[in-house]
Each structure stands twice: as structure tokens, then as C-alpha cells.
Design a protein around this motif. Structure first.
Motif, PDB file in Angstrom:
ATOM      1  N   GLU A   1      -6.100   3.220   5.287  1.00 52.08           N
ATOM      2  CA  GLU A   1      -7.171   3.279   4.292  1.00 52.08           C
ATOM      3  C   GLU A   1      -7.765   1.914   3.978  1.00 52.08           C
ATOM      4  OE1 GLU A   1      -6.037   5.461   0.747  1.00 52.08           O
ATOM      5  OE2 GLU A   1      -4.609   6.648   1.919  1.00 52.08           O
TER       6      GLU A   1
ATOM      7  N   MET B   1       0.830  -1.207   0.000  1.00 54.52           N
ATOM      8  CA  MET B   1       0.000   0.000   0.000  1.00 54.52           C
ATOM      9  C   MET B   1       0.866   1.260   0.000  1.00 54.52           C
ATOM     10  SD  MET B   1      -3.197  -0.893   2.541  1.00 54.52           S
ATOM     11  CE  MET B   1      -3.985   0.687   2.181  1.00 54.52           C
TER      12      MET B   1
ATOM     13  N   ARG C   1      -0.524   4.793  -0.696  1.00 56.58           N
ATOM     14  CA  ARG C   1      -1.684   4.727   0.191  1.00 56.58           C
ATOM     15  C   ARG C   1      -1.247   4.512   1.631  1.00 56.58           C
ATOM     16  NH1 ARG C   1      -5.902   0.398  -1.183  1.00 56.58           N
ATOM     17  NH2 ARG C   1      -7.265   1.774   0.039  1.00 56.58           N
TER      18      ARG C   1
END
Length: 433
Positions: free
Chosen positions: A271, A262, A267
Motif C-alpha cells: 500500500e 506498516m 497495513r
């Protein structure tokens, strides 16, 4: 135990343990949606975050090229469409999240985006989409493919598909719906946009013509276990369904791997929620669960996995390890887990029982107190984010009641799972802690 975690419940829009004597009066009307309406209300009363439905859309001929084994044992058929089911269930629940599976290989993106936007509206923001690329040859044949495309090609298509769907869901800006009675304007044309997507797999003009839904984008779930699948999930998913196979160390390693991927995609790990699919079996603590598995149940277990993998597992010796040279174009991670057990000398029979009943490395067979303690302890050791309780094809009413009426209340008294819903949408509840 101070860390709270989430609970999901896994099911299928198919006959629920139809052969179990205690369920004959409960499951005969499964196709009407009433069985799952009762289940959904029970799951909601127990404050699960969501009810999650798998799906396939073919009758498997994996077994000797014939449909007989599938149909006699109700393996892949009959099975109705869970996307339609969650729309129905949205009317009989008020807070429970509703997640259904739909394939990027078989759907066109505009149809799927419009469908899930509609369901998210009907459920007032409780819809989720489990993104799959499909792994069954029979499903591909039913949708016009001569053969199931290779895994890499399916993921290429899936990546473009999700990009298109996101653009469609956001093709109406916030505030596009004005309902200005004085000027006679319902939607502001300046805030509704064509997407004009032209790619390798799709050509979509847009915009979506449906009303923006409460969540705008349904919660995106994924369960890929291969390296490509993990990358896809790390890039797109808000909910990842992992497994407990390998115990706490393997669960922790998967979580760390996904978080690393991620970050590589820009990210934050915050999340996404990683939840572990597991089997829970409440017993008096003395019964050997495996000794109760009948021959027909073993055939059902073996058959369902054979269909997903795309390999006739019945051709191999059940009392020997699965050969390491078996190759599949279906669910590769499932095959890999069975082959890994084979390396340890575990027979195909025992490997299938491990996968379907759980290895019990977490200690989830026994009394409700024993199971609740071990669920909480495992989640504390792994670091989050929750469990998806599997209702297998052999789960009867007694099995389901043991989970909902005995294990969950104990977890609630321990303070590790919710006792009420804090949000109104699936996303709000999933990210409440």
C-alpha cells in the motif's frame, strides 16, 4: 535488470539557481509559474511519475537573529505557495502527478481538505499532498504561535488532522452525485454526511461542500525520518520519501523498518511506495564536483539546512565535526545525519556537502551511462520502489538537462523506468508496478 521502478522530480517554488549565468534568462520569471510550467512539461515528456514541491513559509532569522543572510542568499525567501502552483501546472500537463507540501501545524483541516479536493478535480486526479508538521520557528510565528510546538505535539496534531481530512474527503458516498434531471436532484442528501468530529485539536462538523474528486483522497506523501515520523508515515502514507545517506544497506534497512511498522498498523507494504531522494550530477567523469562549489553556494547550502534544523550552523567551526550536544526542535532527522557524520570525524563543511551533493555512495556523479547503471543496480539491490531526483538550489539548466535528456533515456532503454503513462491518475501510475 527486470525490476521497474518509479521516478519523481523534486523542486521548490523559488528562484532556480538565479545566480547561475546560464539560467538568468530562464529563471527571472519564476514567480509567474512559467519557469515551472516549462520544467513540468519536460518532466512529463520524460514520463516521471510526479513533480514534488517542498515548502516553508517564513524568512529565517536563524542566523544571528537577523533576516539578512536569508534574504541576501535567497534561502527561504522569496518562495511562493506551491499549492497554488500545482493548480496552475495542472492546466499545462495531462498525465504528470503534482505533489505539494502543506503543514498540519499551520493549516486548518477543512481548508486543506477542500483545497486539495479542488486541485484533484482540476488536475483530473493527479494531486498529491506531502504531509509535514513544519520545523521552522519563523513559520510558527507567522501563524499565531508564540513558539513552534514540540515535535511530539506536532505529530499528535498531525494524526488527528489526517483523520479529519479523510473523513471530509469521504463525507460524500460513492454515487452521492446523481444529477437526476427528471426529479430535479443534483446530490442525494442520504449519501452526504456530517462528520461531527470533536477532538483535542479540532472541532469540525462537515461535510465537505466540494464535489468529490477523481481520487477522492489525494495521494498522501510523507518524509519523516525520526521514529515518530516513521510511525506516522507507516500508518498514513502511500508515498514515503527516504534518503540514500548510508548507501544500499541503510536504504534497505529503512525499507524493512517501514514495512515492519506498516504491518504493525495492519497495513500491507504493497500500500506504500518508498522512494529515495538523491542527487544526480552528470559530468564528463573527470571533474571534481566539490571543487566547483563556490563560497556563496556553500553559504546557501548551510543556510537552508540551518533554517530547517532551527540552529545557527554558522556559529560552529566548518572545518570540525558538529558538536554532538547540538539540539534542535526542527528537522531532527537532518540534524541526526550531520551529527552521525561528526562521529566519524567528518567536518561540518563536508557533512553539508554530503547532504546537498550526495555522498555518492551509489556512484551518481559521472557520465550518464555510469549514473543510469548505478541507479538501476541500487534499486535492484534495495528492492524498490524508485528515486526522487533532487533539483538543488544550485541546479542550473545544464544540470537539469543532464538528468532529463541524458540519464532518463538510458534508464528507459534499459527497461527499468516507464516510457509512457499507463494510468490517468497519480495513484494509478504510482501503483502500476
Amino acid at each position: 535488470m527486470s525490476k521497474m521502478f518509479h521516478l519523481g522530480f523534486f523542486s521548490s517554488f523559488s528562484p532556480p539557481a538565479w545566480h547561475a549565468a546560464t539560467d538568468r534568462a530562464h529563471g527571472e520569471d519564476w514567480w509567474s509559474g512559467d519557469y515551472h510550467a516549462r520544467l513540468a512539461r519536460r518532466v512529463e515528456e520524460a514520463c516521471f511519475d510526479f513533480l514534488f514541491f517542498e515548502d516553508t513559509s517564513g524568512v529565517s532569522r536563524t542566523f544571528g537573529g537577523l533576516m539578512d543572510t536569508d534574504l541576501k542568499n535567497s534561502l527561504s525567501a522569496p518562495k511562493n505557495d506551491p499549492v497554488a502552483l500545482i493548480s496552475y501546472l495542472s492546466a499545462v500537463t495531462t498525465r504528470l502527478g503534482l505533489i505539494s507540501t502543506a503543514s498540519t501545524t499551520l493549516y486548518p483541516p477543512y481548508l486543506l481538505a477542500r483545497l486539495y479536493s479542488t486541485i484533484d478535480g482540476l488536475s483530473r486526479g493527479r494531486a498529491g499532498w506531502n504531509i509535514v508538521t513544519s520545523s521552522e520557528e519563523e513559520s510558527a510565528h507567522n501563524y499565531g504561535y508564540a513558539a513552534l510546538p514540540p515535535s511530539g505535539e506536532r505529530y499528535d496534531r498531525a494524526e488527528e488532522f489526517v483523520e479529519v481530512a479523510r473523513q471530509l474527503w469521504t463525507s460524500w458516498e460513492e454515487g452521492a452525485v446523481v444529477r437526476d434531471y427528471d426529479r430535479g436532484i443534483y446530490a442525494d442528501p442520504a449519501k452526504v454526511h456530517e462528520i461531527n468530529h470533536v477532538g483535542k485539536h479540532f472541532r469540525v462538523r462537515g461535510p465537505l461542500n466540494s464535489h468529490p474528486s477523481p481520487q477522492r483522497i489525494p495521494v498522501l506523501a510523507q518524509a519523516g525520518g525520526s521514529p515518530r515520523g516513521r510511525d506516522f508515515a507507516a500508518q498514513n502514507a502511500e508515498l514515503i520519501m527516504a534518503t540514500t545517506i548510508g548507501g544500499i544497506e541503510a536504504m534497505r534497512a529503512f525499507r524493512e523498518d517501514i514495512h515492519g511498522r506498516m504491518k504493525a498498523f495492519g497495513r500491507s507494504p504493497d500500500e506504500c511506495r518508498i522512494m529515495y531522494a538523491t542527487h544526480v550530477h552528470v559530468t564528463d567523469g573527470t571533474r571534481d564536483l566539490r571543487s566547483t562549489v563556490t563560497d556563496s553556494q556553500l553559504v546557501s547550502m548551510l543556510g537552508k539546512h540551518a533554517a530547517h534544523i532551527g540552529v545557527d550552523l554558522f556559529q560552529y567551526d566548518l572545518d570540525a565535526p558538529l558538536p554532538q550536544d547540538v539540539v534542535a526542535n526542527g528537522t531532527t532527522s537532518m540534524l541526526d545525519s550531520i551529527k552521525e557524520k561528526g562521529k566519524q570525524g567528518i567536518t561540518l563543511r563536508e557533512a553539508i556537502l554530503d547532504v546537498c551533493l550526495g555522498d555518492d555512495e551509489l556512484g551518481l556523479v559521472g557520465t550518464a551511462d555510469h549514473i543510469a547503471h548505478n541507479l538501476a543496480g541500487a534499486m535492484d539491490a534495495v528492492g524498490g520502489d524508485g528515486f526522487i531526483i533532487m533539483a538543488t538550489q544550485n541546479a542550473n539548466e545544464e544540470h537539469v538537462s543532464g538528468i532529463i535528456d541524458e540519464v532518463v533515456p538510458r534508464l528507459q532503454r534499459m527497461g527499468v523506468v516507464r516510457t509512457d503513462y499507463s494510468g490517468t491518475t497519480l495513484r494509478e501510475n504510482l501503483f502500476a508496478f
